[in-house]
Design an enzyme around this catalytic site. Structure first.
Site, PDB file in Angstrom:
ATOM      1  N   ALA A  95       0.687  -1.289   0.073  1.00  3.50           N
ATOM      2  CA  ALA A  95       0.081  -0.007  -0.015  1.00  3.50           C
ATOM      3  C   ALA A  95       0.934   1.276  -0.047  1.00  3.50           C
ATOM      4  O   ALA A  95       1.995   1.304   0.147  1.00  3.50           O
ATOM      5  CB  ALA A  95      -0.757  -0.191   1.003  1.00  3.50           C
ATOM      6  N   LYS A  96       0.320   2.321  -0.168  1.00  2.00           N
ATOM      7  CA  LYS A  96       1.104   3.576  -0.229  1.00  2.00           C
ATOM      8  C   LYS A  96       0.105   4.718  -0.279  1.00  2.00           C
ATOM      9  O   LYS A  96      -1.126   4.606  -0.861  1.00  2.00           O
ATOM     10  CB  LYS A  96       2.255   3.740  -1.368  1.00  2.00           C
ATOM     11  CG  LYS A  96       3.333   4.809  -1.186  1.00  2.00           C
ATOM     12  CD  LYS A  96       4.263   4.108  -0.134  1.00  2.00           C
ATOM     13  CE  LYS A  96       5.315   4.645  -0.350  1.00  2.00           C
ATOM     14  NZ  LYS A  96       6.430   4.017   0.622  1.00  2.00           N
ATOM     15  N   GLY A  97       0.388   5.766   0.288  1.00  2.00           N
ATOM     16  CA  GLY A  97      -0.599   6.889   0.203  1.00  2.00           C
ATOM     17  C   GLY A  97       0.053   8.403   0.778  1.00  2.00           C
ATOM     18  O   GLY A  97       1.349   8.243   0.930  1.00  2.00           O
TER      19      GLY A  97
END
Length: 440
Positions: A122-124
């Protein structure tokens, strides 16, 4: 020393050479396709891996210190969770985009698989310049972001961590906001927290430590004794500074380091322990270089010139897309170890491979961060903190084990280190997809 291979440029029609920087998503998909072509991967599983499971876009209103309200855009891309909860950083930076988050979330999937961790990628982040925010504004922005992501993150679903523009304090605020919303203290919702509230000792230093460990193992493999090895490090933040200091402690000669404004070079070696990292004192390298005179041994140089120094090991540990088709032929290092995420474009990677320059990929080299994040998650679940010595010992063991698995694949299949990393990662992820199937 091993002999250098300095082949001249040749026909590169197949590299997709371009003077334009490619996005993280474009690079990630091209690397996936290249790896898949070498493996017997189910087409359905491959198609699923080309796309994120979900991308969440939120608006994050912030009351500024002067009473005005400004609205920012935030993202959380979740790529694949077949092997476990989503895992990945949150970055505050003006250049954050949806596609960047998706591409980086894909890399996190491969990174976790290379390290054989029970996580997916994931990444944000938020599209904001953190330098324009006061500490109070950063806290309010982070707490509101936690509220917007409340239904998206969790210790069993998606576990954020620090990234560019965020730090342990931001993770503490996020954990507190989430815990207040849930009505109980839940330290496992994020990693990279201060140790006093469930963070792990050694987490901040872990990516740089893993870069140093991988560099040491790779130099030994290619018959480069550290006592006779020269190193240049682009980027003197947490990753670059910790890697440089450890390598110097282990006997290597660090002859160049840089920060965002430029660097310093001394063929006799730099005392990297005497220069604060960017996190400890922003732009300390710049101030160190500005104090030099013509009579001093060290001299100033640009970030671009640092990349082209004739050294044994180059560690690009600043930002992505710094080694491109335009400068790949000028890279004079014998070995490249990627400290940053995506510092080498797809086209540049092909050129370096053609020149027989080993490139140790980011999804192995800087994986110490997510590995110690896993340790932190385990500590939070068990409510039992590890000592720094245990963390470093466990990290050393995990990094050597993962490096050895890639080395075996490099030798078995006669492929590059990046191809080996993707082969190992994709095989593990695809096998998990095949075992779990598709429902409904």
């Amino acid at each position: 020393m091993a002999s250098q291979n300095r082949s001249s440029p040749s026909n590169r029609e197949a590299t997709g050479e371009s003077t334009e920087s490619e996005t993280a998503l474009e690079t990630a998909r091209r690397q996936l396709d290249r790896a898949a072509a070498r493996l017997d991967v189910d087409d359905a599983a491959l198609e699923r891996l080309r796309h994120p499971a979900s991308v969440h876009e939120v608006t994050v209103p912030l009351e500024r210190d002067d009473g005005s309200v400004e609205v920012f855009t935030g993202y959380r891309a979740q790529h694949d969770s077949v092997r476990g909860p989503f895992k990945g950083g949150l970055r505050y930076h003006p250049d954050v985009t949806r596609d960047e988050c998706v591409g980086l979330s894909m890399w996190m999937t491969w990174k976790c698989a290379v390290m054989d961790l029970p996580f997916g990628g994931a990444k944000g982040g938020i599209v904001v310049d953190p330098k324009r925010l006061s500490d109070d504004e950063t806290e309010r922005l982070t707490r509101r972001f936690a509220q917007e992501l409340r239904d998206v993150i969790g210790p069993k679903s998606d576990i954020p961590a620090p990234d560019m523009g965020t730090d342990p304090q931001a993770m503490a605020w996020l954990m507190d906001a989430y815990s207040m919303q849930e009505g109980e203290t839940i330290p496992g919702v994020v990693t990279g927290k201060p140790p006093v509230i469930g963070g792990s000792y050694g987490r901040e230093e872990a990516p740089g430590r893993s870069v140093a460990i991988v560099t040491r193992e790779t130099c030994e493999y290619y018959d480069y004794p550290l006592s006779e090895t020269t190193v240049a490090v682009q980027g003197f933040g947490s990753v670059g500074a910790n890697a440089a200091r450890l390598l110097a402690d282990w006997g290597a000669t660090v002859i160049a380091v840089s920060d965002v404004n430029g660097g310093v070079y001394d063929p006799d070696g730099i005392d990297v322990a005497a220069i604060p990292s960017h996190d400890e004192e922003p732009e300390a390298v710049t101030r160190f270089a500005a104090g030099l005179t013509e009579d001093d041994g060290p001299r100033r140089l640009s970030n671009e010139d640092l990349l082209e120094l004739d050294v044994d090991v180059l560690i690009p540990a600043a930002v992505g897309n710094v080694i491109t088709a335009d400068n790949a032929d000028a890279i004079a290092a014998d070995i490249v170890v990627e400290g940053a995420n995506g510092p080498t474009t797809f086209a540049a990677d092909a050129i370096l491979e053609e020149r027989d320059v080993p490139v140790i990929p980011d999804i192995l080299a800087n994986a110490g961060g997510v590995t110690v994040s896993y340790f932190e998650w385990l500590q939070d679940i068990n409510r039992r903190q590890w000592s720094l010595e245990r963390v470093n010992e466990e990290l050393e063991s995990e990094m050597i084990r993962a490096w050895a698995a890639l080395k075996d694949e490099v030798e078995r299949a006669d492929i590059s280190w990046r191809d080996a990393a993707y082969a190992v990662a994709l095989d593990r992820v695809a096998e998990a997809h095949e075992a779990r199937g598709l429902w409904p």
